[in-house]
Write an enzyme that holds these catalytic residues in place. Sequence first.
Site, PDB file in Angstrom:
ATOM      1  N   TRP A   1      29.706 -13.520  26.892  1.00 26.37           N
ATOM      2  CA  TRP A   1      29.935 -14.881  26.380  1.00 26.37           C
ATOM      3  C   TRP A   1      31.340 -15.363  26.682  1.00 26.37           C
ATOM      4  O   TRP A   1      31.555 -16.537  26.999  1.00 26.37           O
ATOM      5  CB  TRP A   1      29.606 -14.971  24.887  1.00 26.37           C
ATOM      6  CG  TRP A   1      28.128 -14.911  24.658  1.00 26.37           C
ATOM      7  CD1 TRP A   1      27.436 -13.919  24.033  1.00 26.37           C
ATOM      8  CD2 TRP A   1      27.138 -15.861  25.103  1.00 26.37           C
ATOM      9  NE1 TRP A   1      26.085 -14.187  24.060  1.00 26.37           N
ATOM     10  CE2 TRP A   1      25.874 -15.367  24.708  1.00 26.37           C
ATOM     11  CE3 TRP A   1      27.195 -17.065  25.809  1.00 26.37           C
ATOM     12  CZ2 TRP A   1      24.678 -16.045  24.977  1.00 26.37           C
ATOM     13  CZ3 TRP A   1      26.005 -17.747  26.080  1.00 26.37           C
ATOM     14  CH2 TRP A   1      24.777 -17.237  25.669  1.00 26.37           C
TER      15      TRP A   1
ATOM     16  N   ASP B   1      34.823 -18.527  19.314  1.00 22.36           N
ATOM     17  CA  ASP B   1      33.368 -18.702  19.401  1.00 22.36           C
ATOM     18  C   ASP B   1      32.743 -17.717  18.409  1.00 22.36           C
ATOM     19  O   ASP B   1      32.540 -16.549  18.729  1.00 22.36           O
ATOM     20  CB  ASP B   1      32.896 -18.422  20.828  1.00 22.36           C
ATOM     21  CG  ASP B   1      31.369 -18.421  20.941  1.00 22.36           C
ATOM     22  OD1 ASP B   1      30.687 -18.655  19.923  1.00 22.36           O
ATOM     23  OD2 ASP B   1      30.867 -18.178  22.056  1.00 22.36           O
TER      24      ASP B   1
ATOM     25  N   LYS C   1      21.988 -18.070  15.005  1.00 23.55           N
ATOM     26  CA  LYS C   1      22.157 -16.649  14.716  1.00 23.55           C
ATOM     27  C   LYS C   1      22.359 -16.416  13.223  1.00 23.55           C
ATOM     28  O   LYS C   1      21.550 -15.758  12.604  1.00 23.55           O
ATOM     29  CB  LYS C   1      23.328 -16.076  15.512  1.00 23.55           C
ATOM     30  CG  LYS C   1      22.933 -15.697  16.924  1.00 23.55           C
ATOM     31  CD  LYS C   1      23.558 -16.526  17.969  1.00 23.55           C
ATOM     32  CE  LYS C   1      23.010 -16.226  19.358  1.00 23.55           C
ATOM     33  NZ  LYS C   1      23.882 -16.743  20.407  1.00 23.55           N
TER      34      LYS C   1
END
Length: 360
Positions: free
Chosen positions: A102, A172, A196
């Site tokens: 990511w 993030d 999530k």
Amino acid sequence: MNRKYNFSAGPAVLPVEVLERARDELLDWQGSGMSVMEMSHRGKEFISIAERAEADLRELMSIPANYKVLFLQGGATSQFAMVPINLLRGRGKADYINTGAWSKKAIAEAKRFCEVGVAASSEAQKFMTVPAFDNWQLNADAAYVHYTPNETIGGVEFHWIPETGDVPLVADMSSTILSRPVDVNKYGVIYAGAQKNIGPAGLTVVIVRDDLIGEPLPGMPAMFDYKTYADSDSMANTPPTYSWYLAGLVFDWLKQRGGLRAMAEINERKSQKLYAAIDASEFYANPVDPACRSRMNVPFTLADASLDRDFLSEARTAGLLTLKGHRSVGGMRASIYNAMPESGVDILIEFMADFERRNG
Ligand SMILES: *Cc1c(COP(=O)(O)O)cnc(C)c1O
């Protein structure tokens, strides 16, 4: 009803109490005669839902008054662009920490807008650890420092917050937000896709310090300007109303369970018992440096990868779903977010021990 244990990395399990409440309120939200899905986002009913969700999130995370909470769309992936667009503010450079899949995506997108300094990377360690802060090569004139506190695919987590002084820190937090208390004051921007640990897909939460709003790169669409949302209570256009409502139900659920301090304790216990079971066995392995293992996403491999298929199909029969690892990593991954009950982790551990007895 036959609810199974869903270990998906995202979209992921939601608390059953939240789903039951959504079901009970589905056709007629609190006497309004409408579903939340059917409401005007500008009506008093939805405004009350939106305001309550924001107030509860502020309370849960102790978000200071000089931060805006934005309820956006476009996922964390859109933030890979919105962060540089809004935070460069006349500077041509930003620092990024590269700790996995990511981080890499965030870096690739930032390169469209500025020079990216990779101030630290664990790529040489195959992303099995996080780079020690002592070795970070931070630029004093970088517009911001971006990092990924939890790498959802690699299962690597920072258990500390970098100190970047006057340079705003950007995180993030897609797969770790709400899993433990965090000092929001240390950050310029925190962002997270909801699917999530917050709620259903379609909603993206951005927490941004006031002074970082209002000076976007010239020529950018208004929909990529934080100010557009800060000035309109995130209602510049039609927001993802139902996802926002469900996120609000999750915030309420978290408050009833003692908030983030309580969650942190449970998450610590859940992850530690799973790692302990993996470490105690010769059959399962987790390659991540124990000092930076994720409490949310636990990847593991079987000693004999030819047994992966049997493991997954027997797990499915035992009611344990979506344990397949990310295609880039292979093996297994158990995502054990807030909404995964401890009993799910216990049953997974029992299943793993039983599978090992029969196949090890
Ligand atoms: C899932 C994830 C993303 C991507 O989120 P989208 O909402 O699908 O854009 C980005 N970063 C991290 C850390 C993630 O876990």
